[in-house]
Each structure stands twice: as C-alpha cells, then as structure tokens.
Design an enzyme around this catalytic site. Structure first.
Site, mmCIF file in Angstrom:
data_model
loop_
_atom_site.group_PDB
_atom_site.id
_atom_site.type_symbol
_atom_site.label_atom_id
_atom_site.label_comp_id
_atom_site.label_asym_id
_atom_site.label_seq_id
_atom_site.Cartn_x
_atom_site.Cartn_y
_atom_site.Cartn_z
ATOM 1 N N TYR A 155 0.862 -1.182 0.000
ATOM 2 C CA TYR A 155 0.000 0.000 0.000
ATOM 3 C C TYR A 155 0.896 1.228 0.000
ATOM 4 C CZ TYR A 155 -3.095 3.708 1.574
ATOM 5 O OH TYR A 155 -3.787 4.891 1.666
ATOM 6 N N CYS A 156 0.718 2.097 -0.977
ATOM 7 C CA CYS A 156 1.554 3.296 -1.107
ATOM 8 C C CYS A 156 0.822 4.491 -0.501
ATOM 9 C CB CYS A 156 1.887 3.559 -2.572
ATOM 10 S SG CYS A 156 2.981 4.978 -2.806
ATOM 11 N N VAL A 157 1.371 5.054 0.575
ATOM 12 C CA VAL A 157 0.719 6.182 1.245
ATOM 13 C C VAL A 157 0.787 7.449 0.400
ATOM 14 C CG1 VAL A 157 1.134 5.267 3.555
ATOM 15 C CG2 VAL A 157 2.860 6.731 2.494
ATOM 16 N N GLY A 160 -1.932 6.872 -2.275
ATOM 17 C CA GLY A 160 -3.203 6.559 -1.650
ATOM 18 C C GLY A 160 -3.938 5.364 -2.205
ATOM 19 N N THR A 161 -3.235 4.352 -2.639
ATOM 20 C CA THR A 161 -3.906 3.162 -3.143
ATOM 21 C C THR A 161 -3.050 1.923 -2.936
ATOM 22 O OG1 THR A 161 -5.100 2.228 -5.042
ATOM 23 C CG2 THR A 161 -2.999 3.276 -5.498
#
Length: 349
Positions: A155-157, A160-161
């Site tokens: 999950y890439c902060v 956002g996905t």
C-alpha cells in the site's frame, strides 16, 4: 499503549489516507508553478532572453506533469485488481465422499485443483473467509480495499492506493516519469545557478531543494522495483524473506505425474523460496510490464485491462490473468524433494 492505539485509528481513517496524496499534489503544483514562472519565465525569458529554452522547458515539464497525474488517476480508477472467486478444490476422491441420501446431499460446486497450489501442512488450499474464496499464489487479502488482491505488492501512502497485479505497471511508470521530471528541474536550475546569483527568487531555490528531495525518494524507489521485477519478486515477498520475525513456512501441493499422487512440500524460513523467478531477466520483466516494449513507457487503460477468463468449472478459465506460474526450475526442485522423500504428506488423487 493507548497513544499507539489512537495513532493507529487515526492513520487508518480514510480521510487521513487522503491527506498525504493531497499534500503531494499541492507540492507538485507549487513546484511546477515555481519552475515555470519563477525560473523559466522570470530568469530565462526576461533576464537571459532565452525564449526557446523557456518555452521548451515549460512544455516538457507541463506535459510530464499531466502525464504523471494521468497515470496516478489510472492507478486509482483501475485499482490493484481483484482475484476472481475460486470455489473449493476437489482434493478428496469421490470414492471417499459419503452422502447420507440424495435428498440431503449438498450440490457440489468444487472444481479440480491445478497441478500446483498453495496450501497448509495437510494439503488444504488457503481459504479467505472474507471473500468466500480460495486464495491463490501471491494473493493477499487487503483490508484497505476489502478483497483479495492478486500479486499484492504494497500500500503506497503517497498515492493513496493498494498496488497489485493490475496497477503495478502504472506505479513503475509513475515513478519513472516522476524521476524524469525532477531530473529536468534539477539540471535546468543547476546549470543557471552561477548566473542567477543574487537575482533569483527564493522560490527557485525552494523548488530545487524540493526536486532534490523528490529524487532522493523516488529514484531509489524506482530502481528498487526494477530490481524486484528482474528477479520476479514483490515488496511483500522481499519483506517476508528479509524480516525473520515475519518469515513463515510455505506449503505447496504439487501433482506428481510419475505416480499419480499429490505431495505437500514444505519450505522453511531461510530456505530457498525463489518460486517465481524464471531465470531470465527479460522474461521476468515481461511478466510485470507485458510483452509489448512500447507499452512499458506508454500508459493506457487498454493495456491494463484485466481478464478473469470465462465462467467455467475449469480452474484456469476461472483464474484467467491472475494465474501465477511457478518457474520450471523450482517445479523440478519440488519433484526432487519428493524423490528424496522430503515431503510432509501425500494425497490420493
């Protein structure tokens, strides 16, 4: 303890997950404005009379910025991909199945298993109670999206996905073009530093520092994922291998055509778990980026459309594009373990 639980609740809130991507977009907008107006227009166009360089840089930077946003939007719209629902496997022979009566018998919707599938130590495939489906190789259930993601990466902060099989290629393209645009910003400003001494606006130096920070973050990120793809690994697989606290035993059930039995093979932490590496860098890259070299650099929703295959009682039709193929080298390694009687249990087909 209470503070950490409160922090966890805040960071997991949907609005908080939107905050960092929103701030990232604001920083990008500021950087583009500062570069195009404060540097290109005020410094190159007005002070240096370099009109061609000014117009060219503005066009290139704006084009790359809109391309980055387009890729970002595609990642959000397409999502990481969703594994199709896989019914239970028929791993118990029909002769061993007992039914009380034909009236009370439950309709059997099970299907024949593939030659190799992930399982527990008894040979039973992994079941996801949330999705009411079997979880196939490299699939993980994501609480962020609420379903099982094929070839789950992380999950890439920042964007956002969740990243999975469907949008991972877009993520690689995103980091590539982001590195490219910040390199252009850095080199363009660095070459004019001496001439701008005392005349440049503070925003020019701010965007230069911002570009340096972005390159320090996105540059190693891009190179790291290129390395992962070359060896057919995902981020979560690398973490499991490197972090002993998160390492766990892996079990696979493989059909042996020589004797007609299925065998459960165990792989302990620290043991060779290079299941998906095809032994050829180009072949591994094609599994992530596709066979068309041009599409490696041109983002398109058409090249990322996922096919689940047709509705069928055949596993390979059901799994469609989500099917993960173990390397021939590792399949042979598993057969060798069977011959050495290094297996957990044996199942009758």
């Amino acid at each position: 303890m209470a503070w950490s639980l409160g922090t966890l609740r805040v960071t997991s809130h949907p609005y908080f997950r939107l905050l960092i991507p929103f701030l990232t977009v604001l920083l990008q907008c500021y950087g583009v404005w500062a570069f195009c107006h404060q540097f290109c227009y005020l410094q190159l166009y007005q002070r240096r009379n370099a009109k061609g360089a000014c117009i060219g840089l503005i066009i290139v930077v704006l084009s790359l910025t809109f391309l980055i946003w387009y890729i970002w939007a595609l990642m959000l719209v397409l999502g990481p991909g969703r594994q199709p629902t896989i019914p239970p496997f028929k791993i118990i022979p029909d002769s061993e199945i007992r039914t009380v009566s034909s009236e009370s018998a439950v309709p059997d919707n099970s299907i024949a298993p593939p030659d190799i599938y992930p399982c527990d130590e008894r040979g039973y495939p992994i079941w996801c109670s949330n999705c009411q489906s079997l979880k196939m190789s490299r699939t993980h259930h994501s609480t962020k999206v609420g379903y099982c993601v094929p070839r789950f990466d992380h999950y890439c902060v920042w964007i956002g996905t969740v990243l999975g099989r469907l949008n991972y290629k877009l993520f690689v393209q995103f980091t590539f073009y982001l590195d490219l645009v910040v390199l252009i910003l850095m080199i363009s400003i660095a070459t004019q530093m001496r001439q701008m001494k005392g005349s440049a606006n503070g925003n020019v130096y701010a965007v230069f520092a911002l570009a340096c920070c972005a390159l320090l973050m996105a540059g190693p990120l891009f190179l790291t994922h290129i390395y992962y793809m070359c060896y057919n690994r995902t981020s979560i697989e690398i973490i499991e291998v490197n972090n002993k606290a998160k390492a766990s035993r892996k079990f696979f059930c493989i059909y042996n055509p020589c004797d007609g039995y299925r065998y459960v093979i165990q792989f302990c932490p620290g043991e060779n778990q290079d299941f998906w590496n095809k032994g050829n860098i180009l072949t591994n890259l094609k599994e992530f980026l596709g066979p068309n070299y041009l599409s490696w650099f041109i983002p398109s929703i058409l090249t990322h459309k996922q096919s689940y295959g047709k509705s069928s009682a055949n596993y390979y039709d059901l799994i469609g594009d989500c099917n993960e193929v173990m390397s021939e080298k590792f399949q042979k390694y598993m057969i060798d373990k069977i011959e050495r009687k290094e297996y957990v249990t044996r199942l009758v087909v």
